[in-house]
Design a protein around this motif. Structure first.
Motif, short mmCIF file in Angstrom:
data_model
loop_
_atom_site.label_atom_id
_atom_site.label_comp_id
_atom_site.label_asym_id
_atom_site.label_seq_id
_atom_site.Cartn_x
_atom_site.Cartn_y
_atom_site.Cartn_z
N ALA A 225 3.15 17.14 -2.88
CA ALA A 225 3.41 15.74 -3.23
C ALA A 225 4.83 15.35 -2.83
O ALA A 225 5.06 14.23 -2.36
CB ALA A 225 3.19 15.52 -4.73
N LYS B 223 3.27 10.47 -9.64
CA LYS B 223 2.39 10.98 -10.68
C LYS B 223 1.87 12.37 -10.32
O LYS B 223 1.74 13.25 -11.18
CB LYS B 223 1.22 10.02 -10.88
CG LYS B 223 1.62 8.68 -11.48
CD LYS B 223 0.42 7.74 -11.58
CE LYS B 223 0.83 6.39 -12.13
NZ LYS B 223 -0.30 5.42 -12.16
N ALA B 224 1.58 12.57 -9.03
CA ALA B 224 1.11 13.89 -8.58
C ALA B 224 2.19 14.95 -8.79
O ALA B 224 1.89 16.09 -9.15
CB ALA B 224 0.69 13.82 -7.12
N ASP C 272 2.36 1.68 -3.43
CA ASP C 272 1.35 2.23 -4.34
C ASP C 272 1.14 3.71 -4.08
O ASP C 272 0.94 4.50 -5.02
CB ASP C 272 0.03 1.47 -4.19
CG ASP C 272 0.12 0.03 -4.70
OD1 ASP C 272 1.07 -0.27 -5.46
OD2 ASP C 272 -0.75 -0.78 -4.33
N ARG C 273 1.19 4.09 -2.80
CA ARG C 273 1.05 5.50 -2.44
C ARG C 273 2.19 6.32 -3.03
O ARG C 273 1.98 7.43 -3.54
CB ARG C 273 1.03 5.63 -0.91
CG ARG C 273 1.10 7.05 -0.37
CD ARG C 273 -0.12 7.84 -0.69
NE ARG C 273 -0.09 9.15 -0.06
CZ ARG C 273 -0.80 10.19 -0.48
NH1 ARG C 273 -1.62 10.06 -1.52
NH2 ARG C 273 -0.73 11.34 0.15
N THR D 255 6.04 9.59 3.62
CA THR D 255 5.56 8.21 3.46
C THR D 255 6.71 7.23 3.64
O THR D 255 6.56 6.18 4.29
CB THR D 255 4.92 8.03 2.07
OG1 THR D 255 3.77 8.87 1.96
CG2 THR D 255 4.49 6.58 1.85
N ASP E 142 0.84 -1.21 0.00
CA ASP E 142 0.00 0.00 0.00
C ASP E 142 0.87 1.26 0.00
O ASP E 142 0.55 2.24 -0.69
CB ASP E 142 -0.93 0.01 1.22
CG ASP E 142 -2.08 -0.98 1.08
OD1 ASP E 142 -2.32 -1.45 -0.06
OD2 ASP E 142 -2.72 -1.28 2.11
N GLN E 143 1.95 1.24 0.77
CA GLN E 143 2.83 2.41 0.81
C GLN E 143 3.57 2.59 -0.51
O GLN E 143 3.77 3.72 -0.97
CB GLN E 143 3.82 2.28 1.97
CG GLN E 143 3.16 2.49 3.33
CD GLN E 143 4.07 2.13 4.49
OE1 GLN E 143 4.84 1.17 4.41
NE2 GLN E 143 3.98 2.89 5.57
N ASP F 23 3.91 5.61 -5.74
CA ASP F 23 3.67 5.70 -7.19
C ASP F 23 2.67 6.82 -7.50
O ASP F 23 2.85 7.60 -8.44
CB ASP F 23 3.14 4.38 -7.74
CG ASP F 23 4.22 3.30 -7.84
OD1 ASP F 23 5.41 3.67 -7.95
OD2 ASP F 23 3.87 2.10 -7.82
N THR F 24 1.62 6.90 -6.68
CA THR F 24 0.61 7.94 -6.87
C THR F 24 1.22 9.33 -6.67
O THR F 24 0.93 10.27 -7.41
CB THR F 24 -0.55 7.73 -5.88
OG1 THR F 24 -1.16 6.46 -6.13
CG2 THR F 24 -1.59 8.84 -6.02
N LEU F 25 2.09 9.45 -5.68
CA LEU F 25 2.71 10.75 -5.40
C LEU F 25 3.68 11.16 -6.50
O LEU F 25 3.81 12.35 -6.81
CB LEU F 25 3.41 10.70 -4.04
CG LEU F 25 2.47 10.64 -2.83
CD1 LEU F 25 3.24 10.34 -1.56
CD2 LEU F 25 1.70 11.97 -2.69
#
Length: 266
Positions: free
Chosen positions: A152, A137-138, A130-131, A159, A127-128, A133-135
């Protein structure tokens, strides 16, 4: 206007280890003493960074730290592409003060966050990851905006700190990020960096995530340290490059204004 010899009246050189101050603080104190002694008046331009570096046998980054320390206290104003100008003189019994600088902060982050990344690589959750990866992209999206943002970027690093599962490490790194905005010296230089459109480098963050996802502690440490070393380089040199470019544009504009039209008159 020139400055005095960088030696104190008591014979202490600016680079002498006799003082507990860091070199930039010693240089700032010497410049402060010159302001206090009337060597400069309000509106005067200080010698350039290059001249000060030669006079004090110091690097340009150290001189820049000294100027920023005086700027945040309102004694001088550093104008992009122009130089440092005296804005006020010291009051009676006034002394220069110092907080943590952006360079000191980044050095501390390099030490703490490098090891945090290594520890996180051994126990970070899916989960971290994936978090993160999202950041990343942000960050890519934020970099396309006219105004530079750091949300971000900050969440990315916190994180990883949380992934160490060590409350002390997380608290320390949170405090370091808090200092970016609360230390006057840090806040000023980072504001200058934002004005220069310095943005988080997405690929450097992506390399950190790849090392974490591979569970490679050594690679994670190296990637984080390389990233923070790059941050320091950007703070030092990107703003300087922008100042040089601004000076070039100003010179080109002046030349155009006074250019003589040599075309023959019809």
């Amino acid at each position: 206007m020139t400055i005095r010899n960088p030696s104190d009246s008591d014979g202490t050189d600016a680079a002498s280890p006799a003082s507990n101050d860091r070199l930039y603080q010693r240089i700032a104190r010497k410049l402060f003493d010159q302001l206090n002694a009337g060597a400069f008046e309000v509106g005067d331009r200080l010698p350039s960074e290059r001249e000060l570096a030669i006079d004090y046998s110091a690097s340009r980054p150290v001189v820049r730290e000294a100027l920023i320390a005086l700027e945040v206290q309102g004694f001088i104003e550093v104008r992009l592409g122009s130089g440092a100008y005296v804005t006020r003189l010291p009051g009676q019994d006034e002394q220069p003060g110092f907080a943590i600088t952006a360079f000191e902060l980044t050095e501390a982050r390099l030490a703490f966050e490098g090891e945090a990344a290594a520890l996180a690589a051994l126990q970070i959750t899916d989960d971290q990851l994936d978090r993160l990866d999202t950041l990343v992209k942000a960050m890519t999206a934020e970099n396309l905006r006219p105004e530079v943002t750091e949300e971000a970027d900050r969440d990315f690093h916190l994180t990883i700190a949380a992934a160490t599962r060590n409350a002390g490490i997380l608290r320390t790194i949170e405090d370091l990020w808090h200092l970016r905005s609360t230390s006057p010296e840090c806040a000023l230089l980072h504001a200058k960096a934002r004005d220069a459109k310095i943005r988080p480098v997405v690929e450097e963050h992506a390399l950190i995530v790849r090392a974490l996802r591979a569970g490679d502690a050594n690679a994670a440490r190296a990637a984080m340290r390389a990233h923070l070393a790059s941050v320091m380089d950007h703070l030092l040199f990107r703003t300087e490059e922008l100042a040089v470019e601004e000076a070039r544009r100003s010179l080109a504009k002046t030349r155009r204004r006074y250019a003589v039209d040599t075309r023959p008159t019809p």
